[in-house]
Design an enzyme around this catalytic site. Sequence first.
Site, PDB file in Angstrom:
ATOM      1  N   LYS B  47      -7.971  20.439  10.532  1.00 17.55           N
ATOM      2  CA  LYS B  47      -7.736  21.077  11.823  1.00 17.55           C
ATOM      3  C   LYS B  47      -8.991  20.999  12.704  1.00 17.55           C
ATOM      4  O   LYS B  47     -10.103  21.141  12.215  1.00 17.55           O
ATOM      5  CB  LYS B  47      -7.353  22.544  11.569  1.00 17.55           C
ATOM      6  CG  LYS B  47      -7.130  23.391  12.805  1.00 17.55           C
ATOM      7  CD  LYS B  47      -5.880  23.000  13.547  1.00 17.55           C
ATOM      8  CE  LYS B  47      -5.792  23.721  14.895  1.00 17.55           C
ATOM      9  NZ  LYS B  47      -4.740  23.131  15.750  1.00 17.55           N
ATOM     10  N   GLY B  48      -8.804  20.779  14.003  1.00 18.65           N
ATOM     11  CA  GLY B  48      -9.929  20.629  14.922  1.00 18.65           C
ATOM     12  C   GLY B  48     -10.865  21.830  14.928  1.00 18.65           C
ATOM     13  O   GLY B  48     -10.418  22.973  14.979  1.00 18.65           O
ATOM     14  N   GLY B  74      -3.297  25.489  20.693  1.00 23.15           N
ATOM     15  CA  GLY B  74      -4.483  25.816  21.477  1.00 23.15           C
ATOM     16  C   GLY B  74      -5.764  25.882  20.661  1.00 23.15           C
ATOM     17  O   GLY B  74      -6.636  26.714  20.906  1.00 23.15           O
ATOM     18  N   LEU B  75      -5.860  24.983  19.672  1.00 23.74           N
ATOM     19  CA  LEU B  75      -7.099  24.834  18.894  1.00 23.74           C
ATOM     20  C   LEU B  75      -7.551  26.105  18.190  1.00 23.74           C
ATOM     21  O   LEU B  75      -8.753  26.388  18.108  1.00 23.74           O
ATOM     22  CB  LEU B  75      -8.237  24.313  19.784  1.00 23.74           C
ATOM     23  CG  LEU B  75      -8.184  22.834  20.138  1.00 23.74           C
ATOM     24  CD1 LEU B  75      -9.310  22.479  21.109  1.00 23.74           C
ATOM     25  CD2 LEU B  75      -8.316  21.968  18.887  1.00 23.74           C
ATOM     26  N   ASN B 101     -12.312  16.870  12.211  1.00 22.78           N
ATOM     27  CA  ASN B 101     -11.953  16.700  13.619  1.00 22.78           C
ATOM     28  C   ASN B 101     -12.728  17.717  14.442  1.00 22.78           C
ATOM     29  O   ASN B 101     -12.733  18.909  14.139  1.00 22.78           O
ATOM     30  CB  ASN B 101     -10.442  16.915  13.762  1.00 22.78           C
ATOM     31  CG  ASN B 101      -9.952  16.727  15.182  1.00 22.78           C
ATOM     32  OD1 ASN B 101     -10.215  17.554  16.043  1.00 22.78           O
ATOM     33  ND2 ASN B 101      -9.222  15.657  15.426  1.00 22.78           N
ATOM     34  N   CYS B 133      -7.067  16.895  23.471  1.00 19.74           N
ATOM     35  CA  CYS B 133      -6.144  17.998  23.217  1.00 19.74           C
ATOM     36  C   CYS B 133      -5.481  18.444  24.519  1.00 19.74           C
ATOM     37  O   CYS B 133      -6.154  18.800  25.478  1.00 19.74           O
ATOM     38  CB  CYS B 133      -6.851  19.189  22.581  1.00 19.74           C
ATOM     39  SG  CYS B 133      -5.700  20.539  22.264  1.00 19.74           S
ATOM     40  N   LYS B 168     -10.418   9.836  19.116  1.00 21.81           N
ATOM     41  CA  LYS B 168      -8.960  10.047  19.156  1.00 21.81           C
ATOM     42  C   LYS B 168      -8.495  10.068  20.607  1.00 21.81           C
ATOM     43  O   LYS B 168      -8.906  10.915  21.395  1.00 21.81           O
ATOM     44  CB  LYS B 168      -8.584  11.351  18.460  1.00 21.81           C
ATOM     45  CG  LYS B 168      -7.070  11.571  18.379  1.00 21.81           C
ATOM     46  CD  LYS B 168      -6.732  12.713  17.440  1.00 21.81           C
ATOM     47  CE  LYS B 168      -5.229  12.869  17.278  1.00 21.81           C
ATOM     48  NZ  LYS B 168      -4.878  13.957  16.360  1.00 21.81           N
ATOM     49  N   GLY B 247       4.545  10.051  15.307  1.00 22.40           N
ATOM     50  CA  GLY B 247       5.934  10.064  14.852  1.00 22.40           C
ATOM     51  C   GLY B 247       6.240   9.270  13.609  1.00 22.40           C
ATOM     52  O   GLY B 247       7.409   9.051  13.286  1.00 22.40           O
ATOM     53  N   GLY B 268       1.741  12.996  10.393  1.00 27.84           N
ATOM     54  CA  GLY B 268       1.599  14.342  10.952  1.00 27.84           C
ATOM     55  C   GLY B 268       2.835  15.182  10.817  1.00 27.84           C
ATOM     56  O   GLY B 268       3.131  15.746   9.756  1.00 27.84           O
TER      57      GLY B 268
END
Lengths: 274, 306
Positions: B47-48, B74-75, B101, B133, B168, B247, B268
Amino acid sequence: MYLKVRVIENRSIGHPAQGIFRLVLSGQAAKIAKPGQFLHIQVSDTYDPLLRRPLSIAGIDKNKEEITIYYKLLGRGTDLLTHFKENDYLSIMGPLGSEFTVPQQGELLLIAGGIGIFPLYSLIQAIDQEKVKIHLLWGGENIDFLESADLKYLVNSGVNVKISTMDGSLGHKGLVTDLLQEMVQDSSMIALRCNNLVSAACGPKGMLKATAEICLNNDIPLEVSLEERMACGIGACLGCVCTVRGADGTVKRKRVCKEGPVFRAKEVVWDAEC
Amino acid sequence: MRNVDMRTELGELILRNPVVTSSGTYGFGEEYAPYCPVSILGGITVKGITPLPRLGNPVPRLAETPSGLLNSVGLENPGLVEFRNSYLPKLALLDTAVIVNISGFSPDDYTLLASSFQKKDTGIAALEVNISCPNIKHGGMAFGTNPRSAEEVIEAVKKNTDLPVIAKLSPNVTDIVEMAKAVESGGADIISLINTLLGMSIDIQTQKPLLANKMGGLSGPAVRPVAVRMVYQVYEAVGLPIVGMGGISTWQDAVEFMLAGASAVSIGTVNFVNPLAPVDILNGIEEYCLKKGYRSVREIVGLAHE
């Protein structure tokens, strides 16, 4: 657990217009399931709809290895679920999430709003009613809904039930929280509170918030089962959080699928502005 | 007999196979451990992480769409310090490549984050820089939609870490090639794409957006053709190795991305539906190579090009 389970029963119960279904699943998940937990069910083998559906467990039979779920036909996901037939297989993840505390003695007050009764069934089933007296306040739209959602089971189970309906077709006309307010003001409350009264609730957010206010103002410990839009079901995606206040006063998030769905009401921040 | 060499080279980043998991869908590696052994995966992307802890956006954060999912998390993350103290030691024990990340709101944020992760930090294989993001109001995607800022951010990261740097990219741009060239100039070692597509869903009963944040990032099978197209374009335009995502749900999807030019594929949203999807995808890629007579998975990268 991530496995395919066999459908033992999946049928509409009660008044068809109410769209209430009972789904009974066979499998080892019943061995480890606890009241308050949920199963994450795949309703389609295509990617539309994409996500699994989290449905709370209403009944656990460890000996027969069966889990019972009630659901209300609401959208595409539940509609697809109704198409599964006896002996079909369903992909499930679970049992997932946190559980209700099961009191071993004293008094247990349950407050249910609408289909919020379903996870409470699993708690009622887990209680030894020789040792714990159960009082249930249950509110629904009308008598048809309550009958369809298995009111008869409750009446037969020995639970002390009080009903409210929005249209007055059964019990008190109004909200279930009216019943709760009335109950905490009644003189009989003193005896209950002297006998280790605890409570648990499930229902719409507004109802849970009002319930939490009444219970906490009256020093009645309350656990709530929360609902939130969910994706992974296991705490990875952070989609289904709720806001809680820690002991130190700081605001934090918890995952409804992982730390929940059952939370202590006193930690939940109902109107989080962040 | 299994004799396909599945090792994947992304410049100096060597993975045991081309299947990794995507940031934001795989937590910190422990959530899926009971379902899918990480030792099977080429790598996981966590996770970021931002310099300070973030509560993220209000709920609802999710809305299901046709073959897709809108999210506006929202991070939400524990912040740099907590991540280093509580999560990194556990990640270091995982038997897979761990990609961290990072996400910031200013070039200084990226400098701070990059300087906090080095090769000597055992357990980290690479840094993925989230300049894309869509779910935060300031920064984030802004860096990812302006080539000059994207280049600056990547430059700042490169200057401050010795780890391989993955840029990214956001698909929410007119010209993805321009962005790819910008991060290449900034010194990126690897490009990953695509992040989510900015989207929206409105509840026709309440007549309001379904997401509390109004807009969110679309992922899932619905975005795949857009992602394949962008991977194909970037492969033609720049020489950097590519981690393709968007996807991917089956091994066929993964092969499609590799033919378009991805050296590795990132899994993902499908994890939410099928936690064993990465294993199925990995086995399918290997089987495909075997049937087609390739001895190394690296041979199929970019085959869709002239």
